[in-house]
Design a protein around this motif. Structure first.
Motif, PDB file in Angstrom:
ATOM      1  N   TYR A   1      -0.512  11.376   2.959  1.00 31.54           N
ATOM      2  CA  TYR A   1      -0.943  12.738   3.281  1.00 31.54           C
ATOM      3  C   TYR A   1      -0.421  13.729   2.245  1.00 31.54           C
ATOM      4  CZ  TYR A   1      -1.766  16.987   5.969  1.00 31.54           C
ATOM      5  OH  TYR A   1      -2.186  18.220   6.380  1.00 31.54           O
ATOM      6  N   ARG A   2       0.786  13.434   1.696  1.00 30.19           N
ATOM      7  CA  ARG A   2       1.314  14.339   0.663  1.00 30.19           C
ATOM      8  C   ARG A   2       0.387  14.402  -0.542  1.00 30.19           C
ATOM      9  NH1 ARG A   2       5.462  11.746  -1.382  1.00 30.19           N
ATOM     10  NH2 ARG A   2       6.059  13.520  -2.706  1.00 30.19           N
ATOM     11  N   LEU A   3      -0.324  13.307  -0.789  1.00 33.41           N
ATOM     12  CA  LEU A   3      -1.202  13.268  -1.959  1.00 33.41           C
ATOM     13  C   LEU A   3      -2.567  13.877  -1.695  1.00 33.41           C
ATOM     14  CD1 LEU A   3      -0.398   9.595  -3.074  1.00 33.41           C
ATOM     15  CD2 LEU A   3       0.672  11.708  -3.869  1.00 33.41           C
ATOM     16  N   ILE A   4      -2.996  13.885  -0.423  1.00 33.50           N
ATOM     17  CA  ILE A   4      -4.385  14.327  -0.129  1.00 33.50           C
ATOM     18  C   ILE A   4      -4.404  15.505   0.821  1.00 33.50           C
ATOM     19  CG2 ILE A   4      -5.303  12.006  -0.478  1.00 33.50           C
ATOM     20  CD1 ILE A   4      -5.284  11.632   2.533  1.00 33.50           C
ATOM     21  N   SER A   5      -3.272  16.143   1.050  1.00 36.54           N
ATOM     22  CA  SER A   5      -3.235  17.219   2.053  1.00 36.54           C
ATOM     23  C   SER A   5      -4.171  18.372   1.684  1.00 36.54           C
ATOM     24  CB  SER A   5      -1.792  17.726   2.206  1.00 36.54           C
ATOM     25  OG  SER A   5      -1.292  18.172   0.947  1.00 36.54           O
TER      26      SER A   5
ATOM     27  N   LEU B   1       3.741   9.710  16.422  1.00 33.07           N
ATOM     28  CA  LEU B   1       4.126  11.107  16.641  1.00 33.07           C
ATOM     29  C   LEU B   1       4.508  11.777  15.331  1.00 33.07           C
ATOM     30  CD1 LEU B   1       6.211  10.794  19.935  1.00 33.07           C
ATOM     31  CD2 LEU B   1       3.844  11.520  19.676  1.00 33.07           C
ATOM     32  N   GLU B   2       5.208  11.014  14.474  1.00 32.28           N
ATOM     33  CA  GLU B   2       5.598  11.592  13.184  1.00 32.28           C
ATOM     34  C   GLU B   2       4.358  11.883  12.334  1.00 32.28           C
ATOM     35  OE1 GLU B   2       8.401  10.502   9.327  1.00 32.28           O
ATOM     36  OE2 GLU B   2       8.374   9.210  11.098  1.00 32.28           O
ATOM     37  N   ALA B   3       3.394  10.973  12.371  1.00 31.50           N
ATOM     38  CA  ALA B   3       2.165  11.191  11.611  1.00 31.50           C
ATOM     39  C   ALA B   3       1.416  12.414  12.126  1.00 31.50           C
ATOM     40  CB  ALA B   3       1.291   9.939  11.677  1.00 31.50           C
TER      41      ALA B   3
ATOM     42  N   PHE C   1       1.819   0.613   8.960  1.00 35.22           N
ATOM     43  CA  PHE C   1       0.514   1.192   8.636  1.00 35.22           C
ATOM     44  C   PHE C   1       0.483   2.676   8.977  1.00 35.22           C
ATOM     45  CE2 PHE C   1      -3.739   2.330  10.320  1.00 35.22           C
ATOM     46  CZ  PHE C   1      -4.451   2.280   9.130  1.00 35.22           C
ATOM     47  N   VAL C   2       0.943   3.022  10.151  1.00 36.68           N
ATOM     48  CA  VAL C   2       0.948   4.428  10.557  1.00 36.68           C
ATOM     49  C   VAL C   2       1.953   5.210   9.726  1.00 36.68           C
ATOM     50  CG1 VAL C   2       1.445   5.993  12.462  1.00 36.68           C
ATOM     51  CG2 VAL C   2       0.175   3.874  12.887  1.00 36.68           C
ATOM     52  N   GLY C   3       3.118   4.581   9.476  1.00 31.47           N
ATOM     53  CA  GLY C   3       4.170   5.296   8.763  1.00 31.47           C
ATOM     54  C   GLY C   3       3.796   5.667   7.346  1.00 31.47           C
ATOM     55  N   MET C   4       2.969   4.845   6.702  1.00 30.77           N
ATOM     56  CA  MET C   4       2.636   5.136   5.309  1.00 30.77           C
ATOM     57  C   MET C   4       1.707   6.349   5.192  1.00 30.77           C
ATOM     58  SD  MET C   4      -0.348   2.553   4.053  1.00 30.77           S
ATOM     59  CE  MET C   4      -0.700   3.693   2.746  1.00 30.77           C
ATOM     60  N   PHE C   5       1.094   6.772   6.309  1.00 29.02           N
ATOM     61  CA  PHE C   5       0.207   7.928   6.229  1.00 29.02           C
ATOM     62  C   PHE C   5       0.968   9.164   5.766  1.00 29.02           C
ATOM     63  CE2 PHE C   5      -1.399  11.815   8.195  1.00 29.02           C
ATOM     64  CZ  PHE C   5      -2.649  11.893   7.600  1.00 29.02           C
ATOM     65  N   THR C   6       2.241   9.252   6.131  1.00 30.08           N
ATOM     66  CA  THR C   6       3.031  10.419   5.734  1.00 30.08           C
ATOM     67  C   THR C   6       3.061  10.555   4.223  1.00 30.08           C
ATOM     68  OG1 THR C   6       4.404  10.063   7.692  1.00 30.08           O
ATOM     69  CG2 THR C   6       5.284  11.509   5.982  1.00 30.08           C
TER      70      THR C   6
ATOM     71  N   PHE D   1       0.856  -1.206   0.000  1.00 28.73           N
ATOM     72  CA  PHE D   1       0.000   0.000   0.000  1.00 28.73           C
ATOM     73  C   PHE D   1       0.884   1.244   0.000  1.00 28.73           C
ATOM     74  CE2 PHE D   1      -4.156   1.696   2.116  1.00 28.73           C
ATOM     75  CZ  PHE D   1      -4.291   2.588   1.074  1.00 28.73           C
ATOM     76  N   LYS D   2       1.883   1.236   0.826  1.00 27.88           N
ATOM     77  CA  LYS D   2       2.802   2.376   0.906  1.00 27.88           C
ATOM     78  C   LYS D   2       3.488   2.588  -0.447  1.00 27.88           C
ATOM     79  CE  LYS D   2       7.107   3.791   3.191  1.00 27.88           C
ATOM     80  NZ  LYS D   2       6.714   5.169   3.496  1.00 27.88           N
TER      81      LYS D   2
END
Length: 1779
Positions: free
Chosen positions: A1322-1326, A1368-1370, A1314-1319, A1228-1229
């Motif tokens: 997010y670049r695509l849907i910010s 925290l990074e997310a 899973f959490v890490g891929m949100f970064t 997914f990432k």
């Protein structure tokens, strides 16, 4: 000369003094000599000695003194005479006088006699003209003294005589060198022949002296010496001394040699015939040895007599000492090779009656075998070697206990330190070891053999019989060789018998090795001299010594399948000779007990060294052995079996056979040669002893050398001439035929009786191996030499016949096949390297051999299919290898080759047949769109584990066993296919390429050989590269060609003969056929194959993706990728069901893979293996979508494909194993990680990115289980609703697996990913990320972080776990500038801070949670400590940036932040440890306090600035929370740990003081009117409680009310009233004083800012302060009378006094704010003055005035002084000046 003068003067004075009365003539003569000496002093320049030598006056006083017979005078006189002689100071005419004088005084005592002897020798040395009677007189003096009974005189005289006799002969030698004329000789003597010889004086003296010595020794009267008798032993010693030192004089002087003949030899012969004692016989023997050694040329007849006599003396009836003396002489004789050859030449070679040389050897041999037991031998004769050598090692005569063994020969125990013949001091025979004489005999035999070798071997080079001597002395050389040949012919029977016997004896290492070296030398001599019979005899015996006998059973019964009967025997040797059915035994055919017996046989040191010698001899004589090669090679074959092919018996392992008992090892270490069973067994076990001894290390050295010699022997075969090589090869062929029974006809027919060794082999044939080696080593001889055809036919016809012979063992058949193949390939390589092309003759020769192999195998296979398939296989393999060297010449026939190869592979496709029933049971689940071809034939493979059916109906097993007969053919066929695919693709047409693809696919799915399947998959990758390269080359010239592919073209069995090979479409079809073939293999039942196929498939697409057009991409996605993805999932589902069903029937799980190797636990079940495949599929598909997104997104149905992929990823993540789930997240990432270079792409696909966010959200809620089932179902189905008809065939796995429950054990790695891929997402849907999305995100993150059912967690005390870090990074990735985001984020972060102390919220509902220690939490493995520390700083920093956001205060976020910080502050020392191994050791409560202080000032100021915008409820809530926290922190009930240091406590105390400073400086200033007064009062009471300095143990009682403590007291004195109890100071005294000071500061008017707020605070604080002061003063006043005049100790009243002094000093300095002290009474007419006084800056002193007055009577001067000062301040305040 002054020394001589002084000496004589002194001695003359002494002499005169002694003789002055009785002997005046002596005195007179002495005085006269003194005068003469003095006169010499007055005339310098004269030589005193020369002057004295002119007159006899110097000698006169001393001669007169000697005549007196007085000892004193004689002693002085003889000393002076010695002095004069040494200085040559007497005339030569006086020599006779001196000798007479010495004779006269010789009757005196010992001292005088010794001085006489000391005088005679220098007298004759200094006066060399002494001859004849004068010399005789001097010698007579010594002879007479030698007869003295006094030992010292006797010995000194004997030594002097020896020197004098030698001196006489020394004078002769010197006389000879002077070159005197014969005419000057005036002395004449007559010898026995009647010849008269004239002699010079010295020669005459020597002649008569030696003659008299012989006469005296023989008991006759002398002619020269006036001596009556002479000791026989001393006479012999003198004769020996003369002969030893001056044997050359006797050779040169006829008169002397005549004495030897006339006197010496007859005398010795006569004496030896008589019985003499040891001293005489020993000395006689010594002289005879000198005669034999030095004078054998001139005493030929005499030496013959002596030698014959000595041989007879060796007879047993003679005394041992006499025989030993003779043997010591023989040792010296035999060690002289020239003398030995002379003895043979003089006696044996002259046809005389006496054969001395032969008799010597015979005598030595007879002597050696007298007592076999004494030297550890068990039988006589050469045959004994076979029976004892196998059980013995080197002799070692000292064991661990120090005892000595007598059986055996050893250089330590069988020798004498001093030879018997050298023990001149012994009167009786010395003690002689019993084995010494046998030791001497052995040395003699060795010396004879070495001597012959010294003559012969230097003239020959190793391996050649041609002499190296080509000089002019060739005739002499030939003469010498003839002599050596004759000697060898005479010596060899005796030498062989004796040496063989000694080799069976118990020899130590040095003796054995020296004997073997001599044995080797003599054998080489026989070989180079072409003495075939002795050479073969020695070789035969050596071969027996090299290999021990091979006992099979002690009972004597041997049974082998080949024999078919039982033979009674104790060794294989006799067993095989009795058996008529076979000539060899395979080790594996023996019964277990016989195998064990053979396996235990070990070559001991003797065997190993003998084998080394055999190899040395063989290499030296290699060109001359001829028919004897068989004898040698037979032995080497058995040695190779025992040394380098050590068999392991059935039922045992290498480790088992390597264990020996300690007792056996200790026995073996002694290495004895007793031959006992215990000893032999121990030695046999020695090589496997776990702790090697020195002997074992020596064995290892032997074996290393033997191995090198083995190799060198066969390497040297290339240096043999053709005739020798044929003999060598024929011997090997004969050995091979005896093992297999193959008929073999040899021109040099050898009788079977010569075969004396056991024929036993272990898997491989030694002869075949060596035939192969010598053939490949010297291929030029087999190809090009004149005899090449004969040699080639000899070797190859034998190998082919052996391979095809019915009785040939399977292992040897295989070995023959390998040999034939290697020889043919080597021949081909040799010809190509030498001539660059192969001529017809060579090709014919090679192919004829292959034809014999393959054709013969085919004929046999028609009758019996399984027979000799390995021979056929070898032929195919060899043909394949020939293709490698000349395959480029093939131009046609490829289609037939592919048909044949594919047929072999197709027959082997399929899983084991015993799982067919399970396959039928699952048949109804098989989808009609399966991707695997079904085959009608299924191979039978045994399985021992559960099997599963793949999506294509094939069955997956974890283990296969028992390969089919066709396995080997498959390998060979595949090797040819592999060769074609790597080297000859350019020669193939398109249709041949199609056949190649189909064939490779069949080999990939065949089940016989896993490695072939994997390699076939790899070859498809190579073929893909070739096809695409060809396609692109064609497309360059035809860029616009249509490449549309229809479904009909996607049939692998459809010929492409109509397709144009210049059309790129043809190669596009080929490439798609290749991908389809790979996809078929991707669902193979073997995990290794399908995984390899998957990797290859995706690598192929990836590597070629940049050159694919839309048509190919569309075909890849919809005909390959998605069908494969769905099929993999379906196959996995079926496999899981079958696996679960088979577990009940076959509960035994197998942990081995299909190759029989152990499986790792991560792949030990079918589910885990399919998981690995699913991971590969998901990763591959997502990588393709990611890497080629710019190429794909313009495809017609890309949106549908993308949504289908998301659906698969969602399903795989939520409803799969941990491994697949993690891979799904990573995939997914991958698809949402887009490079910044594709910003336009990011915008165009915004709808798909929102779909991806939606999928992420669904997965998150699925993980947290926080959404209801309906929502989940709706979100699950929505991506496919609009495309359901089109996707139905590709979503079978989704529909089948939808009922599967969501996984309950997501790993932390999965959650982190899973959490890490949100970064990236997010670049695509910010841009479209709403506040609702943020809230949903935070909800997912919060629930994921506290996920409670992961299998394991990472430590998170010193560092945050990866999951926490990712969360925290997310959070920080979010855009904080969006309205509403900061409050949401800060609220969640504040909650994260509390996780370290509270249980996480359940079901999203916050409960009333208190602190739970980590040990009592539900999930104690996660501490959240590092998260707390990180969030503390993160919240503070984030709050600072967004402190002005109103929602932070209106929604209670600021209040929650303060509460989160306050939780550890309240716990304080009860907080969990903040570190485990890290460097940051700051406690959590300090971290929280720092964070709180950072946000408080900004937050309180901002809160105040917002004013009424913040609801009062929220405003008050902040302050109540803050004061609660301060109360909990400053008055924390927790106690510091017992192990805290005082320094650390001080640090903590000052930290609390700093908090007080912040309270009074930064907090209280914001306590405006909106802050309730009770909150301020609570804060002041907290400070008051903090100021307590001590407690009294016996008066303090506590009463619990509402959870708080209240001190009971009366009036305003609420602490202590009138007590003498023990004072207990508080721990934090400085902090208490700081708290007191804070109270004073709060009431002080010193600070002028925020006056209203400070006045409000002071109004609350002043009553508390005054109450505190009043209690202190009153209690002190009350306690002082109770204590009387006793001083106040520190522990009793000191703390209280210091407290009172502190209060008094601060009261003096304190100036209150105005009007803060109000007194409320019921009297309306209160005193105006009192109100005025209590409203001023010194109101506190007026208030305390009564208490101060009551203390004025205190006896403490310091206290009274301060009270006085207080009263003065009061007076000043009222305007009264001090007195």
């Amino acid at each position: 000369m002054s020394g001589l003068t002084a000496f004589l003067q002194t001695e003359l004075l002494t002499l005169s003094s002694e003789a002055r009365r009785k002997h005046p003539e002596i005195k007179e003569a002495a005085e006269r000599l003194s005068v003469i000496l003095r006169s010499f002093k007055e005339r310098p320049g004269y030589s005193i000695a020369n002057e004295l030598a002119k007159t006899e006056d110097a000698l006169r006083p001393f001669v007169l003194a000697c005549e007196t017979k007085q000892v004193k005078l004689v002693t002085i006189a003889i000393g002076c005479i010695q002095k004069l002689i040494s200085f040559h100071a007497i005339p030569e005419t006086s020599v006779r006088t001196i000798l007479r004088t010495l004779t006269d005084i010789s009757v005196h005592g010992v001292e005088i006699q010794l001085k006489i002897l000391q005088t005679v020798l220098p007298l004759l040395n200094n006066y060399r003209s002494v001859h004849d009677d004068i010399l005789a007189e001097a010698l007579l003096i010594c002879f007479r003294l030698q007869d003295s009974k006094i030992v010292v005189v006797n010995n000194t005289a004997a030594a002097t005589l020896r020197q004098l006799v030698i001196f006489v002969f020394d004078k002769v030698a010197k006389e000879d060198t002077m070159g005197l004329e014969k005419s000057d000789a005036n002395q004449q003597v007559e010898i026995s022949t009647g010849e008269k010889i004239k002699l010079h004086p010295c020669a005459k003296d020597a002649y008569y002296l030696f003659q008299d010595l012989c006469l005296l020794t023989n008991g006759d009267h002398p002619e020269y010496l006036r001596l009556n008798h002479l000791s026989k032993t001393f006479g012999l010693e003198l004769i020996e001394s003369v002969l030893t030192n001056h044997y050359e004089l006797f050779r040169e002087h006829k008169e002397l040699s005549a004495i030897l003949k006339e006197r010496v030899c007859p005398m010795f012969i006569k004496n030896f015939s008589e019985k003499n004692e040891f001293p005489q016989t020993m000395r006689l023997t010594r002289v005879v040895y000198i005669l034999i050694k030095q004078f054998s040329e001139i005493l030929v007849m005499e030496c013959e007599i002596f030698l014959s006599m000595f041989v007879k003396i060796l007879e047993p009836e003679n005394p041992l000492w006499l025989r030993v003396l003779v043997m010591e002489v023989f040792r010296g004789v035999c060690s002289d090779a020239v003398l030995t050859s002379s003895i043979y030449n003089w006696y044996d070679g002259q046809n005389s009656a006496t054969n001395v040389f032969r008799d010597m050897i015979t005598g030595f041999g007879r002597l050696a075998t007298e007592k076999p037991q004494s030297i550890g031998a068990h039988q006589g004769g050469r045959e004994s070697a076979e029976y004892s050598s196998g059980n013995t090692g080197y002799a070692s005569h000292a064991n661990q206990g120090g005892s000595v063994t007598s059986d055996g020969l050893s250089t330590s125990t069988s020798t004498m330190r001093i030879q018997c013949i050298d023990q001149l001091d012994k009167a009786d025979p010395p003690t002689i070891p019993d084995t010494y004489i046998y030791y001497l005999a052995l040395l003699c035999l060795n010396s004879i053999a070495d001597g012959l070798a010294g003559f012969a071997l230097p003239r020959f080079s190793p391996g050649s019989i041609k002499s190296q001597e080509k000089t002019t002395a060739e005739e002499t050389t030939n003469k010498d060789l003839t002599l050596v040949t004759d000697m060898a012919n005479v010596a060899w029977p005796g030498l062989l018998a004796a040496m063989s016997f000694y080799l069976t004896a118990n020899l130590d290492e040095d003796l054995f090795q020296s004997t073997m070296r001599s044995y080797q030398n003599f054998t080489n001599v026989c070989g180079v001299l072409n003495l075939v019979t002795p050479r073969d005899a020695f070789l035969t015996n050596l071969c027996r010594n090299s290999i021990p006998i091979i006992p099979l059973l002690s009972s004597g019964y041997v049974t082998t399948p080949a024999m078919g009967k039982t033979n009674s025997s104790t060794s294989i040797n006799t067993t095989l000779s009795l058996s008529g059915t076979t000539t060899a035994v395979s080790f594996t055919d023996l019964p277990v007990h016989q195998q064990q017996a053979v396996a235990n046989i070990t070559l001991n040191d003797k065997n190993l060294y003998s084998l080394r010698v055999l190899l040395n001899i063989t290499m030296f004589l290699s060109s001359t052995l001829g028919s004897s090669w068989y004898l040698v090679l037979e032995t080497l074959q058995l040695a190779d079996f025992l040394l380098f092919n050590r068999p392991v018996p059935k039922g045992t392992s290498a480790s088992a056979t390597g264990n020996t008992s300690t007792a056996a090892s200790s026995v073996a270490l002694r290495r004895t040669l007793t031959g006992s069973p215990a000893s032999s067994n121990a030695i046999n076990q020695l090589t496997s002893n776990s702790q090697p001894s020195n002997n074992q290390m020596m064995d290892a050295d032997h074996i290393t050398i033997i191995s090198a010699s083995f190799n060198r022997l066969f390497e040297n075969s290339k240096y043999l001439d053709n005739e020798s090589f044929i003999a060598f090869a024929s011997a090997l062929c004969r050995m091979s035929s005896e093992v297999t029974g193959t008929p073999f006809s040899d021109d040099q027919s050898l009788s079977k009786s010569k075969s004396s060794r056991a024929k036993i082999f272990n898997g491989r044939s030694f002869a075949v191996e060596k035939l192969e080696y010598i053939s490949t080593l010297d291929m030029g001889r087999l190809i090009n030499s004149s005899s090449s055809k004969k040699i080639w036919d000899l070797i190859m016809s034998h190998l082919v016949a052996t391979a095809n012979y019915s009785s040939t063992p399977a292992s040897i058949r295989t070995q023959c096949c390998d040999a034939i193949s290697d020889i043919i390939l080597t021949a081909m390589n040799y010809v190509l390297s030498e001539y660059k092309q192969v001529n017809e003759d060579t090709q014919t020769r090679l192919l004829l051999v292959l034809n014999q192999c393959i054709n013969y195998s085919e004929e046999t296979n028609q009758q019996e299919p399984k027979t000799f398939s390995e021979v056929q296989k070898m032929g195919l393999e060899t043909l394949n290898n020939l293709l490698q060297t000349s395959g480029h010449s093939f131009t046609c026939g490829w289609g037939i080759i592919f048909d044949m190869l594919r047929h072999v592979a197709v027959c082997a496709i399929g899983p084991p047949a015993d799982q067919h029933e399970e396959e039928e049971d699952q048949g109804q689940e098989t989808d009609e769109n399966t991707l695997v071809e079904k085959t009608n034939e299924r191979s039978s493979i045994d399985t021992t584990a559960s099997s599963i059916v793949t999506g294509g109906g094939s069955i997956m097993t974890t283990t296969t066993a028992g390969p089919k007969p066709a396995t080997g053919l498959i390998k060979v066929a595949f090797s040819s296919l592999q060769l074609i695919c790597t080297d000859f693709l350019s020669l193939l047409s398109p249709d041949c390429l199609r056949q190649c693809i189909a064939t490779l696919g069949s080999f990939g799915m065949q089940s016989d050989d896993l490695n072939i399947s994997l390699t076939a998959v790899g070859l498809l990758w190579n073929l893909s590269d070739f096809i695409q390269t060809r396609r692109m080359e064609i497309k360059k010239s035809q860029p616009d060609t249509d490449e549309t592919i229809d479904k009909d073209s996607m049939n692998i069995d459809l010929a492409l003969s109509q397709e144009d090979d210049s059309n790129p479409r043809t190669y596009s079809i080929l490439w798609m056929l290749l991908l389809l073939q790979l996809s078929h293999t991707c669902i193979d039942w073997r995990p290794e194959v399908r995984n390899g196929a998957n990797q290859t498939l995706f690598r192929t697409i990836t590597m070629n993706g940049h050159i694919l057009g839309p048509c190919l991409w569309d075909a890849c996605i919809w005909q390959v990728l998605f069908p494969l993805l769905d099929s993999i999932k379906m196959s996995s589902i079926r496999a899981s069901k079958i696996s679960n069903g088979s577990k009940a029937s076959s509960p035994t799980a197998n942990d081995r893979d299909s190759s029989g190797f152990m499986l790792h636990h991560s792949r030990d079940t079918a589910d885990k293996q399919w998981d690995e495949t699913k991971v590969l599929i998901l990763t591959g598909v997502s990588s393709i979508f990611s890497d080629f997104l710019p190429n794909l997104y313009r495809l017609k149905h890309f949106s549908r494909a993308f949504r289908l992929l998301l659906a698969h990823l969602e399903d795989s993540c939520l409803r799969s194993s941990q491994e697949v789930s993690l891979a799904s997240i990573k995939s997914f990432k991958t698809i949402v990680t887009i490079s910044e270079d594709f910003k336009e792409l990011m915008m165009e696909l915004s709808e798909l990115w929102r779909r991806a966010w939606y999928t992420w959200e669904v997965i998150g809620y699925g993980i947290s289980q926080s959404m209801n089932a309906d929502d989940l179902a709706q979100k699950k189905e929505s991506p496919l609703l609009d495309d359901e008809p089109e996707l139905q065939s590709l979503t079978l796995s989704l529909s089948c697996s939808s009922a599967a429950p969501i996984s309950q054990d997501f790993t932390q790695d999965t959650l982190t990913s899973f959490v890490g891929m949100f970064t990236d997402l997010y670049r695509l849907i910010s841009d479209s990320f709403s506040l609702e999305d943020v809230s949903s995100l935070l909800s997912v993150l919060r629930n994921v972080m506290v996920y409670s059912t992961s299998p394991q967690y990472r430590p998170d005390v010193d560092h945050t776990s990866p999951l926490q870090e990712a969360v925290l990074e997310a959070v920080q990735t979010l855009d904080m500038n969006v309205t509403g985001v900061p409050p949401l984020v800060l609220a969640d972060l504040a909650e994260y801070m509390t996780l370290a102390f509270l249980s996480p919220p359940e079901d999203g509902r916050n409960k009333n949670r208190g602190y739970i220690p980590p040990s009592q939490r539900k999930f104690s493995t996660v501490t959240y400590i590092a998260l707390n520390k990180k969030c503390s700083s993160l919240v503070a920093n984030l709050f600072k940036l967004h402190a002005n956001v109103l929602d932070l205060y209106t929604e209670g976020v600021f209040e929650r932040m303060i509460g989160a910080y306050g939780l550890p502050m309240k716990l304080k020392y009860d907080c969990p440890p903040s570190y485990k191994h890290g460097d940051d050791k700051t406690p959590l409560w300090k971290v929280a306090t720092d964070g709180l202080l950072q946000v408080l000032k900004i937050g309180l100021e901002t809160l105040q600035n917002f004013g009424e915008e913040v609801p009062t409820e929220r405003f008050v809530g902040v302050w109540r929370t803050l004061v609660d926290i301060l109360e909990g922190s400053l008055l924390s009930p927790s106690s510091p740990p017992e192990n805290m240091k005082i320094e650390e406590l001080d640090v903590d105390e000052h930290f609390d003081i700093s908090v007080l400073n912040v309270i009074q400086n930064d907090i209280v200033i914001y306590m405006g009117t909106r802050v309730p007064i009770e909150v301020i009062e609570k804060l002041v009471n907290v400070i008051r409680e903090s100021s307590r300095l001590y407690y009294v143990e016996d008066t303090m009682t506590e009463e619990k009310e509402d959870g708080k403590s209240r001190i009971l007291a009366s009036d305003r004195s609420s602490d202590i009233v009138g007590t003498t109890g023990t004072i207990v100071p508080v721990m934090k005294e400085s902090f208490a004083y700081a708290s007191l000071m804070t109270l004073f500061t709060l009431c002080s008017a010193e600070k002028k800012d925020h006056l209203e707020v400070r006045k409000r605070i002071a109004e609350v604080a002043i009553p508390v302060l005054l109450e505190r002061c009043e209690i202190v003063l009153k209690n002190y006043t009350a306690d002082e009378p109770l204590l009387g005049r006793c001083p106040f100790p520190r522990y009793l009243m000191g703390v209280r006094k210091e407290e009172m002094l502190f209060f008094l000093k601060q009261s003096i300095q304190l100036k209150l704010q105005e009007n803060i002290l109000t007194i409320t009474t019921g009297d309306d007419n209160q005193n105006i003055v009192k109100q005025l006084l209590l409203s001023g800056p010194r109101a506190h002193l007026f208030y305390l005035y009564p208490s101060l007055c009551s203390m004025i009577t205190c006896e403490d001067d310091v206290v009274v002084g301060l009270i006085r000062e207080c009263l003065q301040v009061v007076g000043l305040e009222m305007g009264l000046a001090p007195v």
